[in-house]
Design a protein around this motif. Structure first.
Motif, PDB file in Angstrom:
ATOM      1  N   VAL A 171       0.760  -1.165   0.026  1.00 64.70           N
ATOM      2  CA  VAL A 171       0.052  -0.059   0.098  1.00 64.70           C
ATOM      3  C   VAL A 171       0.877   1.301   0.102  1.00 64.70           C
ATOM      4  CG1 VAL A 171      -1.690   1.510   1.389  1.00 64.70           C
ATOM      5  CG2 VAL A 171      -1.945  -0.994   1.203  1.00 64.70           C
ATOM      6  N   GLU A 172       1.745   1.442   1.042  1.00 68.38           N
ATOM      7  CA  GLU A 172       2.731   2.575   0.975  1.00 68.38           C
ATOM      8  C   GLU A 172       3.511   2.642  -0.262  1.00 68.38           C
ATOM      9  OE1 GLU A 172       3.276   1.929   5.896  1.00 68.38           O
ATOM     10  OE2 GLU A 172       4.506   1.043   4.703  1.00 68.38           O
ATOM     11  N   ASN A 173       3.997   1.524  -0.935  1.00 72.78           N
ATOM     12  CA  ASN A 173       4.636   1.852  -2.101  1.00 72.78           C
ATOM     13  C   ASN A 173       4.054   1.540  -3.389  1.00 72.78           C
ATOM     14  OD1 ASN A 173       6.995   2.196  -0.228  1.00 72.78           O
ATOM     15  ND2 ASN A 173       7.655  -0.134  -0.034  1.00 72.78           N
ATOM     16  N   GLY A 174       3.096   0.761  -3.508  1.00 72.49           N
ATOM     17  CA  GLY A 174       2.417   0.413  -4.578  1.00 72.49           C
ATOM     18  C   GLY A 174       1.516   1.415  -4.937  1.00 72.49           C
ATOM     19  N   LEU A 175       0.723   1.926  -3.785  1.00 73.55           N
ATOM     20  CA  LEU A 175      -0.159   2.912  -4.050  1.00 73.55           C
ATOM     21  C   LEU A 175       0.231   4.287  -3.862  1.00 73.55           C
ATOM     22  CD1 LEU A 175      -3.363   1.201  -2.420  1.00 73.55           C
ATOM     23  CD2 LEU A 175      -2.982   1.200  -4.921  1.00 73.55           C
ATOM     24  N   LEU A 176       0.910   4.474  -2.737  1.00 74.26           N
ATOM     25  CA  LEU A 176       1.312   5.817  -2.472  1.00 74.26           C
ATOM     26  C   LEU A 176       2.733   6.195  -2.768  1.00 74.26           C
ATOM     27  CD1 LEU A 176      -0.302   5.574   1.005  1.00 74.26           C
ATOM     28  CD2 LEU A 176      -1.448   6.650  -0.871  1.00 74.26           C
ATOM     29  N   HIS A 177       3.491   5.320  -3.248  1.00 76.49           N
ATOM     30  CA  HIS A 177       4.895   5.561  -3.841  1.00 76.49           C
ATOM     31  C   HIS A 177       5.845   6.337  -2.739  1.00 76.49           C
ATOM     32  CE1 HIS A 177       3.387   4.432  -7.858  1.00 76.49           C
ATOM     33  NE2 HIS A 177       2.491   5.319  -7.817  1.00 76.49           N
ATOM     34  N   LEU A 178       5.566   5.899  -1.560  1.00 75.40           N
ATOM     35  CA  LEU A 178       6.419   6.282  -0.451  1.00 75.40           C
ATOM     36  C   LEU A 178       8.001   5.775  -0.366  1.00 75.40           C
ATOM     37  CD1 LEU A 178       3.889   6.386   2.343  1.00 75.40           C
ATOM     38  CD2 LEU A 178       4.457   8.223   0.932  1.00 75.40           C
ATOM     39  N   GLY A 179       8.269   4.816  -0.979  1.00 75.23           N
ATOM     40  CA  GLY A 179       9.398   4.368  -0.814  1.00 75.23           C
ATOM     41  C   GLY A 179       9.926   3.907   0.491  1.00 75.23           C
ATOM     42  N   VAL A 180       9.120   3.132   1.133  1.00 71.91           N
ATOM     43  CA  VAL A 180       9.083   2.505   2.504  1.00 71.91           C
ATOM     44  C   VAL A 180       9.903   1.263   2.496  1.00 71.91           C
ATOM     45  CG1 VAL A 180       7.895   1.961   4.588  1.00 71.91           C
ATOM     46  CG2 VAL A 180       7.101   3.913   3.266  1.00 71.91           C
ATOM     47  N   THR A 181      10.683   1.350   3.768  1.00 71.84           N
ATOM     48  CA  THR A 181      11.301  -0.336   3.928  1.00 71.84           C
ATOM     49  C   THR A 181      11.076  -0.218   5.310  1.00 71.84           C
ATOM     50  OG1 THR A 181      13.003   0.091   2.226  1.00 71.84           O
ATOM     51  CG2 THR A 181      13.414  -1.734   3.882  1.00 71.84           C
ATOM     52  N   ASN A 182      10.490  -1.541   5.585  1.00 75.06           N
ATOM     53  CA  ASN A 182      10.204  -1.937   7.128  1.00 75.06           C
ATOM     54  C   ASN A 182      11.390  -2.747   7.725  1.00 75.06           C
ATOM     55  OD1 ASN A 182       7.678  -0.649   7.575  1.00 75.06           O
ATOM     56  ND2 ASN A 182       6.727  -2.311   6.415  1.00 75.06           N
ATOM     57  N   ALA A 183      11.853  -1.888   8.823  1.00 72.94           N
ATOM     58  CA  ALA A 183      13.298  -2.610   9.502  1.00 72.94           C
ATOM     59  C   ALA A 183      12.838  -3.646  10.008  1.00 72.94           C
ATOM     60  CB  ALA A 183      13.646  -1.467  10.405  1.00 72.94           C
ATOM     61  N   ASP A 184      13.866  -4.487  10.220  1.00 73.86           N
ATOM     62  CA  ASP A 184      13.815  -5.939  10.983  1.00 73.86           C
ATOM     63  C   ASP A 184      14.610  -6.110  12.236  1.00 73.86           C
ATOM     64  OD1 ASP A 184      11.397  -7.095   9.866  1.00 73.86           O
ATOM     65  OD2 ASP A 184      12.649  -7.737   8.250  1.00 73.86           O
ATOM     66  N   ARG A 185      15.029  -4.872  12.484  1.00 73.81           N
ATOM     67  CA  ARG A 185      16.200  -4.729  13.693  1.00 73.81           C
ATOM     68  C   ARG A 185      15.920  -3.505  14.251  1.00 73.81           C
ATOM     69  NH1 ARG A 185      21.048  -2.284  12.936  1.00 73.81           N
ATOM     70  NH2 ARG A 185      21.471  -1.506  10.883  1.00 73.81           N
ATOM     71  N   ILE A 186      16.656  -3.316  15.535  1.00 75.50           N
ATOM     72  CA  ILE A 186      16.869  -1.976  16.035  1.00 75.50           C
ATOM     73  C   ILE A 186      17.873  -0.987  15.245  1.00 75.50           C
ATOM     74  CG2 ILE A 186      16.908  -0.788  18.456  1.00 75.50           C
ATOM     75  CD1 ILE A 186      14.208  -2.298  18.011  1.00 75.50           C
ATOM     76  N   HIS A 187      17.428  -0.129  15.043  1.00 76.23           N
ATOM     77  CA  HIS A 187      18.575   0.905  14.758  1.00 76.23           C
ATOM     78  C   HIS A 187      19.047   1.864  15.715  1.00 76.23           C
ATOM     79  CE1 HIS A 187      18.794  -0.326  10.120  1.00 76.23           C
ATOM     80  NE2 HIS A 187      17.732  -0.609  10.565  1.00 76.23           N
ATOM     81  N   PRO A 188      20.138   1.708  16.369  1.00 82.92           N
ATOM     82  CA  PRO A 188      20.664   2.729  17.265  1.00 82.92           C
ATOM     83  C   PRO A 188      20.692   4.067  16.805  1.00 82.92           C
ATOM     84  CG  PRO A 188      22.200   0.698  17.131  1.00 82.92           C
ATOM     85  CD  PRO A 188      21.379   0.666  15.991  1.00 82.92           C
ATOM     86  N   GLU A 189      20.857   4.498  15.502  1.00 86.15           N
ATOM     87  CA  GLU A 189      20.804   5.786  15.129  1.00 86.15           C
ATOM     88  C   GLU A 189      19.544   6.443  15.081  1.00 86.15           C
ATOM     89  OE1 GLU A 189      20.944   2.951  11.399  1.00 86.15           O
ATOM     90  OE2 GLU A 189      21.722   2.713  13.647  1.00 86.15           O
TER      91      GLU A 189
END
Length: 190
Positions: free
Chosen positions: A49-67
């Motif tokens: 939905v986020e990328n196909g319909l809305l073209h947001l370029g989202v990548t859902n993280a699968d780890r905690i990012h300290p930054e």
């Protein structure tokens, strides 16, 4: 029940509260919340939905990012990237208490000091050592008519995406707990 952030809209026009129980303590759920945003860890929902319909370029993280753990009052949790029409936009952090609650002001275009919508993430201890994660959204009577109309039209989509987000957070936090348990069991066997 009253929750942190409710005071921002004392007489809401609409309230929706969803919840999920997570088999991980609040301190293991919290990092997944504070790193959310389309230009950070994503929103843990349906990328089609986020990328196909809305073209947001989202990548859902699968780890905690300290930054991405430094979220503070005044920061934006981006729902749109900088390259999007209108630029990087999203709700603004108005309250947070580590491992307890994160309250966002979702009032696009409202005059300064006027809150017309909120997104409230509340973490409560569950009896089994886990977490009850609540998501409350509230809309106020001062919300612009066009947003009231859009909220009405998109309510079914909001429900589906919010549910997917809560389940995405649950899956990620529980996976982290399972890895810690497996690592602890492995050290006992050696």
């Amino acid at each position: 029940m009253p929750l942190p952030g409710d005071h921002l809209i004392p007489e809401p026009g609409s309230v929706q509260t969803m919840a999920v129980t997570i088999a991980a303590p609040p301190e293991q759920v919290w990092p997944w919340l504070v790193q959310m945003g389309v230009d950070r860890a994503g929103l843990y929902s349906y990328t089609w939905v986020e990328n196909g319909l809305l073209h947001l370029g989202v990548t859902n993280a699968d780890r905690i990012h300290p930054e991405w753990q430094d979220l503070a009052v005044g920061d934006i949790m981006a729902f749109t990237p900088a390259r999007y029409p209108g630029g990087r936009m999203g709700p603004r952090v108005v309250e947070l208490e580590r491992d307890r609650h994160l309250v966002l002001d979702a009032s696009p275009g409202a005059p300064a000091g006027t809150v017309t919508g909120t997104w409230q993430f509340i973490l409560r201890d569950a009896d089994d050592g886990g977490t009850r994660l609540l998501l409350r959204t509230r809309s106020g009577p001062d919300r612009p008519a066009v947003l009231h109309f859009l909220d009405f039209l998109l309510q079914p989509a909001y429900l589906v995406m919010d549910r997917a987000m809560l389940l995405g957070i649950k899956q990620r936090a529980e996976r982290g707990t399972q890895k810690k348990e497996q690592a602890g069991a492995g050290s006992l066997l050696t």
